[in-house]
Scaffold this motif. Structure first.
Motif, mmCIF file in Angstrom:
data_model
loop_
_atom_site.group_PDB
_atom_site.id
_atom_site.type_symbol
_atom_site.label_atom_id
_atom_site.label_comp_id
_atom_site.label_asym_id
_atom_site.label_seq_id
_atom_site.Cartn_x
_atom_site.Cartn_y
_atom_site.Cartn_z
ATOM 1 N N PHE A 67 -57.793 -19.650 72.082
ATOM 2 C CA PHE A 67 -58.654 -18.741 71.343
ATOM 3 C C PHE A 67 -58.955 -19.364 69.985
ATOM 4 N N SER A 68 -59.965 -18.891 69.337
ATOM 5 C CA SER A 68 -60.304 -19.382 68.004
ATOM 6 C C SER A 68 -59.754 -18.410 66.965
ATOM 7 N N LYS A 127 -52.264 -13.880 66.216
ATOM 8 C CA LYS A 127 -52.485 -12.691 67.057
ATOM 9 C C LYS A 127 -51.465 -12.612 68.199
ATOM 10 N N GLN A 159 -50.297 -14.719 70.093
ATOM 11 C CA GLN A 159 -50.576 -15.612 71.222
ATOM 12 C C GLN A 159 -49.512 -16.705 71.265
ATOM 13 N N ASP A 193 -57.153 -12.296 61.316
ATOM 14 C CA ASP A 193 -56.139 -12.352 62.371
ATOM 15 C C ASP A 193 -54.742 -12.467 61.760
#
Length: 179
Positions: A145-146, A168, A170, A151
């Motif tokens: 993801f970017s 986030k 991740q 975030d």
């Protein structure tokens, strides 16, 4: 705190540590105490009360002048804690100057928010956080993801002086602090 203010605070902390001879044993010795502070302390030894008062007045004036010129920097406990938190991720000499009078907290994790993120020429993420800290990805893991402004970020200390960054919640990737 802006990026420039963070860098300035870090530079001041490092310069203060070096100026004070902040080696592990040296920082605790009386000989390493600022001259202006030592002169103030020495006034307690003056027996005559009038001379002692004159000594305190002169020493207090000298200490205030030294602080105004930047020759002496006074840091309270909370400011010292903030310096240690801001230094998270940097490899620096021991700053036990900021640990006097209390057990140093071992900062193992840091949280923040993304201000900006970009990919560098090597295809790795460079993430700027609120407060001006800049972290760069150093592993070859693909980030699915970017990272986007706002975030949430969590960085934790890993093995062998490395750090793991998770954006986030991740999958984490290895990162190194640049600024």
């Amino acid at each position: 705190m802006t990026n420039l203010a963070t860098r300035t605070a870090m530079a001041a902390a490092v310069l203060l540590a070096f100026a004070a001879g902040a080696g592990p044993a040296a920082a605790q010795t009386k000989a390493q105490r600022a001259t202006a502070l030592q002169k103030l302390s020495d006034c307690r030894k003056v027996a005559d009360s009038g001379q002692r008062l004159a000594c305190y007045d002169a020493a207090a004036e000298a200490l205030e002048t030294a602080e105004a010129k930047g020759d002496v920097v006074v840091v309270d406990r909370e400011q010292a804690r903030e310096v240690r938190r801001q230094a998270f991720g940097f490899s620096m000499p021991s700053l036990n100057l900021f640990e006097r009078g209390e057990k140093a907290e071992d900062v193992e994790t840091m949280t923040g928010k993304v201000v900006a993120a970009r990919m560098n020429n090597a295809g790795k993420w460079v993430v700027e956080l609120e407060g001006g800290a800049v972290w760069a990805q150093i592993d070859a893991n693909e980030v699915p993801f970017s990272p986007k402004p706002g975030d949430p970020v969590r960085i934790k200390r890993a093995s062998l002086g490395s750090y793991l960054m998770s954006v986030k919640n991740q999958r984490a990737f290895r990162a190194k602090r640049q600024e």
